[in-house]
Design an enzyme around this catalytic site. Structure first.
Site, PDB file in Angstrom:
ATOM      1  N   HIS A  19      46.070  53.069  39.414  1.00  0.00           N
ATOM      2  CA  HIS A  19      44.554  53.117  39.362  1.00  0.00           C
ATOM      3  C   HIS A  19      44.667  54.783  39.430  1.00  0.00           C
ATOM      4  CE1 HIS A  19      44.560  49.504  42.357  1.00  0.00           C
ATOM      5  NE2 HIS A  19      44.130  49.007  41.175  1.00  0.00           N
TER       6      HIS A  19
HETATM    7  C1  LIG Z   1      49.040  46.581  35.066  1.00  0.00           C
HETATM    8  C2  LIG Z   1      47.257  47.193  35.372  1.00  0.00           C
HETATM    9  C3  LIG Z   1      46.460  45.879  36.714  1.00  0.00           C
HETATM   10  C4  LIG Z   1      45.834  46.830  37.191  1.00  0.00           C
HETATM   11  N1  LIG Z   1      44.954  45.609  37.907  1.00  0.00           N
HETATM   12  C5  LIG Z   1      43.778  46.045  38.596  1.00  0.00           C
HETATM   13  C6  LIG Z   1      43.143  44.702  39.724  1.00  0.00           C
HETATM   14  O1  LIG Z   1      43.858  43.704  39.297  1.00  0.00           O
HETATM   15  N2  LIG Z   1      42.131  45.045  40.136  1.00  0.00           N
HETATM   16  C7  LIG Z   1      40.888  45.725  39.447  1.00  0.00           C
HETATM   17  O2  LIG Z   1      40.718  46.546  40.548  1.00  0.00           O
HETATM   18  N3  LIG Z   1      41.693  47.389  39.049  1.00  0.00           N
HETATM   19  C8  LIG Z   1      43.260  46.650  37.993  1.00  0.00           C
HETATM   20  N4  LIG Z   1      43.082  47.944  37.106  1.00  0.00           N
HETATM   21  C9  LIG Z   1      42.760  49.070  36.817  1.00  0.00           C
HETATM   22  C10 LIG Z   1      42.090  49.270  35.743  1.00  0.00           C
HETATM   23  O3  LIG Z   1      42.013  47.904  34.929  1.00  0.00           O
HETATM   24  C11 LIG Z   1      41.183  50.675  35.690  1.00  0.00           C
HETATM   25  O4  LIG Z   1      41.063  51.322  36.426  1.00  0.00           O
HETATM   26  C12 LIG Z   1      40.010  50.130  34.850  1.00  0.00           C
HETATM   27  O5  LIG Z   1      40.213  49.470  33.916  1.00  0.00           O
HETATM   28  C13 LIG Z   1      40.085  52.108  34.119  1.00  0.00           C
HETATM   29  O6  LIG Z   1      38.702  51.315  33.036  1.00  0.00           O
HETATM   30  P1  LIG Z   1      38.779  52.754  32.011  1.00  0.00           P
HETATM   31  O7  LIG Z   1      37.344  52.454  31.262  1.00  0.00           O
HETATM   32  O8  LIG Z   1      37.996  54.538  32.876  1.00  0.00           O
HETATM   33  O9  LIG Z   1      39.744  52.487  31.405  1.00  0.00           O
HETATM   34  P2  LIG Z   1      39.977  52.088  30.196  1.00  0.00           P
HETATM   35  O10 LIG Z   1      40.502  50.202  30.392  1.00  0.00           O
HETATM   36  O11 LIG Z   1      42.183  52.706  29.822  1.00  0.00           O
HETATM   37  O12 LIG Z   1      39.946  52.041  28.778  1.00  0.00           O
HETATM   38  C14 LIG Z   1      40.354  53.009  28.462  1.00  0.00           C
HETATM   39  C15 LIG Z   1      40.512  53.095  26.954  1.00  0.00           C
HETATM   40  O13 LIG Z   1      41.247  53.863  25.648  1.00  0.00           O
HETATM   41  C16 LIG Z   1      41.632  53.679  24.485  1.00  0.00           C
HETATM   42  N5  LIG Z   1      41.836  54.955  24.903  1.00  0.00           N
HETATM   43  C17 LIG Z   1      42.629  55.652  24.732  1.00  0.00           C
HETATM   44  N6  LIG Z   1      42.965  57.189  24.004  1.00  0.00           N
HETATM   45  C18 LIG Z   1      42.403  56.536  23.324  1.00  0.00           C
HETATM   46  C19 LIG Z   1      42.789  57.205  21.885  1.00  0.00           C
HETATM   47  N7  LIG Z   1      42.928  58.369  21.605  1.00  0.00           N
HETATM   48  N8  LIG Z   1      41.860  57.008  20.634  1.00  0.00           N
HETATM   49  C20 LIG Z   1      41.438  55.550  20.586  1.00  0.00           C
HETATM   50  N9  LIG Z   1      41.201  54.564  22.091  1.00  0.00           N
HETATM   51  C21 LIG Z   1      41.597  55.812  23.451  1.00  0.00           C
HETATM   52  C22 LIG Z   1      42.424  52.902  25.844  1.00  0.00           C
HETATM   53  O14 LIG Z   1      42.608  52.065  24.348  1.00  0.00           O
HETATM   54  C23 LIG Z   1      41.711  51.772  26.327  1.00  0.00           C
HETATM   55  O15 LIG Z   1      41.008  50.535  25.636  1.00  0.00           O
HETATM   56  C24 LIG Z   1      44.869  47.263  36.784  1.00  0.00           C
HETATM   57  C25 LIG Z   1      44.693  48.645  35.958  1.00  0.00           C
HETATM   58  C26 LIG Z   1      46.359  48.296  34.946  1.00  0.00           C
HETATM   59  C27 LIG Z   1      46.922  48.746  34.297  1.00  0.00           C
END
Ligand SMILES: Cc1cc2nc3c(=O)[nH]c(=O)nc-3n(C[C@H](O)[C@H](O)[C@H](O)COP(=O)(O)OP(=O)(O)OC[C@H]3O[C@@H](n4cnc5c(N)ncnc54)[C@H](O)[C@@H]3O)c2cc1C
Length: 330
Positions: free
Chosen positions: A265
């Site tokens: 997280h």
């Molecule tokens: C294993 C795991 C289990 C989880 N379980 C839960 C849960 O049960 N409940 C909950 O509430 N939360 C959970 N989370 C947390 C939740 O998934 C994250 O907080 C949320 O996805 C964050 O969203 P975001 O949009 O900030 O980033 P992300 O969802 O990580 O999206 C970022 C995106 O940017 C892309 N990216 C990164 N760098 C580059 C680059 N240089 N070029 C192109 N693309 C790039 C990545 O590939 C990704 O698709 C979990 C996370 C993980 C890893």
């Protein structure tokens, strides 16, 4: 949304850096199939690479702390000391029990029972293969006088023989994951190379603040007390982790440090705020820059009391409103 004429999706595209002209972000450069491609933005670039890679991309582009950029030979184009700092995450330990009078996932996920589960899933779309891992959650106050709970439980009807390799115990077992909800310990996520393929260094500093240590220790003790109640003792054969020998606060802490890990997280590495160390303002615009916003978990300034996905979606919804609002003024 895929059908919209004003939307183009590029996949297998790795963003290398943002393109800057002075303090304006004019586009991005990404690598796809071995080719580097630069696209120009008519209005804004919206960075949403998550709390680990959004600060990485800012730093690769010359936006961040001079000491971090200097170490890897990247020229500072816009100094922002908060980039990659303030990293906060949920840290959890796992307590395990060997059970009796119960069939748990440990047995259901192997042998003929697994075969039956696969059959049930394909014929009825029900059974263990349709379940998440944590079926029961709990929120408790580690000290009665606290206004709100500070500890979360994640109860799983399975136990690991080897958590790192996800190998389940052969005997019936269960796990209570224990995490402190609003940790004060802060770390950092910074680039360690100018090469975009090199992962940034993640330094969580878990349990560096006394309040966090106490919260987690008390939370683990309460979980043990719950399992020692008569209703649960009907099913408990043995506490296998940490084991009943662990009694003092020092022993609990040592167990947590050895056994605990992130529950993924990460937040706050591009923290929102109006102070000098904030990375984005309350409209999610990178401070001191134009044409650049960050909209992802990295902008959340302090930890929410639970799993963070809901809060991330709220940031995305609010970010979309702000972007639309600004676009309608043009
Ligand atoms: C294993 C795991 C289990 C989880 N379980 C839960 C849960 O049960 N409940 C909950 O509430 N939360 C959970 N989370 C947390 C939740 O998934 C994250 O907080 C949320 O996805 C964050 O969203 P975001 O949009 O900030 O980033 P992300 O969802 O990580 O999206 C970022 C995106 O940017 C892309 N990216 C990164 N760098 C580059 C680059 N240089 N070029 C192109 N693309 C790039 C990545 O590939 C990704 O698709 C979990 C996370 C993980 C890893």
């Amino acid at each position: 949304a895929r059908r919209r004429p004003n939307l183009t999706i590029e996949t297998h595209a790795h963003v290398l850096r943002l393109e800057l002209k002075g303090n304006r972000c004019t586009g991005i450069t990404y690598r796809q199939n071995g080719r580097e491609i630069t696209v120009n933005a008519l209005q804004d670039v919206i960075l949403c690479a998550g709390a680990i890679q959004s600060p990485q991309i800012l730093e690769l582009s010359g936006i961040g702390r001079p000491d971090v950029l200097g170490k890897v030979g990247i020229a500072v184009k816009h100094r922002l000391d908060g980039v990659g700092e303030n990293y906060i995450d949920h840290f959890a330990t796992r307590l395990n029990w060997k059970l009796k009078n119960a069939i748990t996932l440990n047995q259901m996920a192997r042998g003929w029972r697994l075969g039956m589960a696969v059959f049930e899933y394909f014929t009825q779309r029900t059974g263990i293969l349709t379940l998440g891992t944590g079926l029961v959650h709990g929120f408790v106050k580690s000290q009665a006088q606290m206004p709100t709970p500070d500890v979360q439980y994640f109860v799983v009807h399975a136990s690991y023989a080897n958590a790192a390799e996800r190998i389940l115990d052969k005997h019936p077992g269960m796990t209570i994951g224990v995490s402190q909800l609003r940790p004060k310990s802060k770390g950092s996520i910074h680039i360690q190379s100018a090469d975009p393929q090199v992962m940034p260094a993640i330094r969580p500093n878990f349990l560096s603040v006394e309040e966090d240590r106490q919260s987690l220790i008390e939370g683990m003790k309460i979980a043990r007390r719950i399992m020692q109640r008569p209703a649960m003792q009907a099913f408990v054969e043995l506490e296998t982790g940490p084991g009943i020998d662990v009694q003092t606060d020092e022993q609990w802490l040592e167990f947590a440090q050895r056994n605990g890990q992130t529950i993924y997280h990460p937040i706050a590495t591009c923290r929102m705020g109006e102070d000098a160390d904030a990375v984005v303002d309350s409209s999610l615009r990178v401070r001191g820059m134009t044409g650049l916003r960050v909209v992802d978990a990295s902008v959340i300034p302090s930890m929410v009391s639970g799993n963070i996905q809901g809060a991330v979606m709220a940031v995305a919804e609010r970010g979309a409103d702000l972007i639309l609002e600004a676009a309608s003024l043009h």
